[in-house]
Design an enzyme around this catalytic site. Structure first.
Site, short mmCIF file in Angstrom:
data_model
loop_
_atom_site.label_atom_id
_atom_site.label_comp_id
_atom_site.label_asym_id
_atom_site.label_seq_id
_atom_site.Cartn_x
_atom_site.Cartn_y
_atom_site.Cartn_z
CG HIS A 175 0.66 3.00 12.31
ND1 HIS A 175 -0.67 2.70 12.35
CD2 HIS A 175 1.13 2.38 11.19
CE1 HIS A 175 -1.00 1.93 11.32
NE2 HIS A 175 0.10 1.72 10.60
CG HIS A 225 -0.53 0.03 2.53
ND1 HIS A 225 -0.27 1.20 3.19
CD2 HIS A 225 -0.25 -0.96 3.42
CE1 HIS A 225 0.13 0.94 4.42
NE2 HIS A 225 0.16 -0.37 4.58
CD GLU A 283 -3.36 -1.52 5.17
OE1 GLU A 283 -3.52 -2.55 5.82
OE2 GLU A 283 -2.88 -0.47 5.68
CD GLU A 284 -1.70 2.26 7.51
OE1 GLU A 284 -2.44 1.80 8.38
OE2 GLU A 284 -0.50 1.95 7.39
#
Ligand SMILES: [Zn+2]
Length: 361
Positions: A333, A72, A222-223
């Site tokens: 993240h 991604h 995607e996130e």
């Protein structure tokens, strides 16, 4: 490609990918870079209506498999949600981010003029905060971004609007002298997977021919819930799908072994199960075998944590046997992550062997 040439390409591509901004829905910078790179190494490359970059390298065997590798392009970040009359910005997170990391951070906001503006994430000074609240991490709604503007008009002139995206400003660094060498930087989840896929596309293109057809998928969003994955699957119609990820390494002080999920410098991590997928067991056996044939260490990603685009893939197109291979990374993240050179090189070479040798499942 020689070992030193591959290493050089891996580091340079990671450096480039970690300087591009691509918060979910605004992946343009990453998309343009990947589109141009992939064009050099695939037969056909296109962008679908979701914004995914898709590509195909045709195999020579008419009975060969269509194998999709996916990474991604998007990263977690912030979305500007409101502009105060006094020039401060309010924001909301996009993707899973920890609110404890934000106060006092240096951030970059993308403007509609294609530039970035620096900001500071501010909150009320401790001196005027109720002592009971000082030990509690503030909610996103208590925080604001200060770009030095005095009013809405000044914000507008900078090209920042509701919907603009922002990221924390993490510096890229490559250090070859510690252990197997490390890279640290921003957005390694999942620019590392993008890097792995791009390097493999070069290695495959260097071959005279390949029996199986290789399908490339670089997905958006995607996130925020694997939103690009279904369009990519529909566009490519693979027989097998492999998600390439940058997953949590928790080999840090205070975490017992059974909770470390993965560890740095222990090779590629293969998923068994996570919140979205029970991975295809025969495919998993092939992953292990190929790593072992090359003499690499490999590791399981401890089951149950996280989710990947494979959560979508395995349910589509009459059911697609799916796997996930990850490069372990500390601090995903967060503003800055760390990966090891040995892990990314072993992942690239293992994946190349998986794609170029027969797959019987
Ligand atoms: Zn990811």
């Amino acid at each position: 490609m020689s070992e030193s040439k591959l290493l050089e390409k891996v580091v340079e591509t990671q450096r480039k990918l970690a300087t591009l901004i691509g918060v979910s829905g605004h992946e343009d910078e990453v998309r343009n870079f990947i589109f141009n790179k992939l064009k050099e190494n695939a037969d056909e490359v296109w962008i679908d209506r979701m914004g995914n970059v898709l590509g195909i390298k045709k195999g020579t065997d008419p009975k060969g498999l269509r194998i999709m590798i996916d990474a991604h392009m998007d990263e977690v970040g912030l979305l500007i949600s409101y502009i105060e009359s006094n020039g401060f910005l309010r924001f909301t997170p996009l993707g899973g981010i920890d609110k404890r990391l934000y106060p006092g951070s240096d951030i970059k906001i993308q403007t509609k003029f294609g530039k970035t503006v620096s900001g500071i994430i501010g909150m009320n000074p401790p001196h005027i905060t109720d002592p009971k609240l000082r030990d509690i991490s503030p909610e996103f709604s208590d925080l604001f971004i200060d770009i030095g503007a005095n009013n809405k008009d000044e914000v507008k002139k900078m090209g920042i609007i509701v919907g603009s995206r922002a990221v924390m400003d993490g510096r890229f660094e490559y250090n070859p002298d510690v252990g197997s060498g490390f890279m640290r930087g921003r957005a390694f989840d999942d620019r590392t997977g993008c890097n792995v896929a791009l390097q493999v596309s070069i290695l495959i293109n260097e071959m005279e021919s390949i029996p199986n057809t290789i399908l490339y998928s670089f997905t958006v969003c995607e996130e925020v819930g694997a939103r690009g994955a279904s369009a990519a699957t529909e566009g490519l119609k693979p027989d097998i799908a492999i998600a390439l990820e940058n997953t949590i390494a928790a080999d840090v002080p205070g975490v017992p072994l059974n909770k470390q999920i993965t560890r740095l410098e222990h090779g590629p991590a293969f998923s068994v199960a996570d919140r979205g997928t029970l991975y295809h067991e025969k495919l998993l056996e092939i992953f292990k075998l190929r790593a072992e044939e090359l003499g690499y260490e490999w590791q399981y990603k401890t089951p149950a944590f996280g989710g990947t685009n494979a959560g979508i893939f395995h349910k589509m197109h009459k059911g697609i046997p799916s796997g996930c291979i990850s490069v372990p990374s500390r601090y995903i993240h967060s503003p800055i992550s760390m990966i090891k050179i040995s892990d990314i090189l072993a992942t690239i070479k293992t994946l190349f062997a998986i794609l170029t040798k027969p797959i019987e499942i």
